[in-house]
Design an enzyme around this catalytic site. Structure first.
Site, PDB file in Angstrom:
ATOM      1  N   HIS A  17      64.621  13.327  62.445  1.00 29.53           N
ATOM      2  CA  HIS A  17      65.793  13.150  63.373  1.00 29.53           C
ATOM      3  C   HIS A  17      65.227  12.686  64.705  1.00 29.53           C
ATOM      4  O   HIS A  17      65.939  11.544  65.145  1.00 29.53           O
ATOM      5  CB  HIS A  17      66.363  14.557  63.654  1.00 29.53           C
ATOM      6  CG  HIS A  17      66.956  15.097  62.314  1.00 29.53           C
ATOM      7  ND1 HIS A  17      66.791  16.732  62.345  1.00 29.53           N
ATOM      8  CD2 HIS A  17      68.022  14.877  61.778  1.00 29.53           C
ATOM      9  CE1 HIS A  17      67.320  17.177  61.295  1.00 29.53           C
ATOM     10  NE2 HIS A  17      68.210  15.785  60.917  1.00 29.53           N
ATOM     11  N   LYS A  41      76.520  28.467  54.907  1.00 33.77           N
ATOM     12  CA  LYS A  41      75.950  29.791  54.284  1.00 33.77           C
ATOM     13  C   LYS A  41      74.333  30.098  54.522  1.00 33.77           C
ATOM     14  O   LYS A  41      74.234  31.123  54.941  1.00 33.77           O
ATOM     15  CB  LYS A  41      76.109  29.996  52.980  1.00 33.77           C
ATOM     16  CG  LYS A  41      77.795  30.404  52.452  1.00 33.77           C
ATOM     17  CD  LYS A  41      77.712  30.265  51.013  1.00 33.77           C
ATOM     18  CE  LYS A  41      78.058  29.274  50.513  1.00 33.77           C
ATOM     19  NZ  LYS A  41      78.136  28.904  48.987  1.00 33.77           N
ATOM     20  N   ARG A  90      68.077   8.299  53.855  1.00 33.65           N
ATOM     21  CA  ARG A  90      66.822   8.512  53.425  1.00 33.65           C
ATOM     22  C   ARG A  90      66.672   8.036  51.907  1.00 33.65           C
ATOM     23  O   ARG A  90      65.770   7.273  51.774  1.00 33.65           O
ATOM     24  CB  ARG A  90      66.429  10.008  53.414  1.00 33.65           C
ATOM     25  CG  ARG A  90      66.013  10.561  54.593  1.00 33.65           C
ATOM     26  CD  ARG A  90      66.056  12.099  54.590  1.00 33.65           C
ATOM     27  NE  ARG A  90      67.388  12.611  53.991  1.00 33.65           N
ATOM     28  CZ  ARG A  90      67.729  14.029  54.044  1.00 33.65           C
ATOM     29  NH1 ARG A  90      66.943  14.835  54.586  1.00 33.65           N
ATOM     30  NH2 ARG A  90      68.716  14.097  53.444  1.00 33.65           N
ATOM     31  N   SER A 128      66.204  18.889  56.759  1.00 31.63           N
ATOM     32  CA  SER A 128      66.128  20.307  57.267  1.00 31.63           C
ATOM     33  C   SER A 128      66.116  21.378  56.079  1.00 31.63           C
ATOM     34  O   SER A 128      65.523  22.495  56.603  1.00 31.63           O
ATOM     35  CB  SER A 128      67.370  20.586  58.029  1.00 31.63           C
ATOM     36  OG  SER A 128      67.345  19.422  59.210  1.00 31.63           O
TER      37      SER A 128
END
Ligand code: PNS
Length: 162
Positions: A17, A41, A90, A128
């Protein structure tokens, strides 16, 4: 003055990022890093902490604003008066999701365009998701995230990760 919005979950911000922000700043006069208030979640960090970590990691970039948004991204972009979204790509696996999202956003807001930048080869494997999983399982993420994020993950999961 060219401004773009770089939206995402940033749970947590990774070196990929940060690299994209720096490259985005070469194309735009300023960037708004917009953190989505989505409740996934398996979220690891609360919104406030995601924002705080981004601010720490980008403290030396006066042309970057870190903000949050709730609801539709197109509505946020309209409110901010910004017509360009910046996203990183990516791998081929990102493409379908990004293609869908860019097209839905343009359908909802025809003036809004998305610019994609290829993630640099040093960062193309970082997500992430993976960072959260490796950290949760006790592996080292030092090479994948900026120092403030690594320190925070060490505090959460112990510093056996080095
Ligand atoms: O980092 P992420 O999780 O890939 O970011 C995705 C994000 C937050 C940019 C996307 O989910 C989003 O824009 N959410 C806001 C809700 C919205 O506008 N949805 C319609 C387009 S998919």
């Amino acid at each position: 003055m060219r401004c773009a919005i770089y939206p995402g979950s940033f749970d947590p911000v990774t070196n990929g990022h940060i690299n994209l922000v720096h490259r985005g700043l070469a194309m735009f006069d300023s960037l708004i890093v917009a953190v989505a208030r989505n409740s996934k979640k398996d979220a690891l960090f609360e919104l406030d902490e995601r924002v705080e970590l981004l601010r720490q990691c980008l403290a030396d970039e006066p042309r970057v604003e870190v903000d949050t948004f709730e609801g539709l991204l197109v509505d946020y972009a309209r409110r901010r008066g910004v017509g360009v979204l910046l996203r990183g790509l990516r791998a081929v696996s990102d493409f379908e999701y990004e293609f869908q999202m860019a097209n839905i956003n343009r359908k909802l807001s025809p003036d809004l365009d998305t610019i994609f930048m290829m993630t640099s080869e040093d960062h193309f494997y970082i997500s992430s998701n993976m960072v959260r999983e490796v950290a949760r399982l006790g592996g080292s993420v030092k090479a994948l995230v900026p120092p403030p994020v690594n320190a925070r993950l060490n505090a959460m999961f112990g510093d056996k990760k080095g």
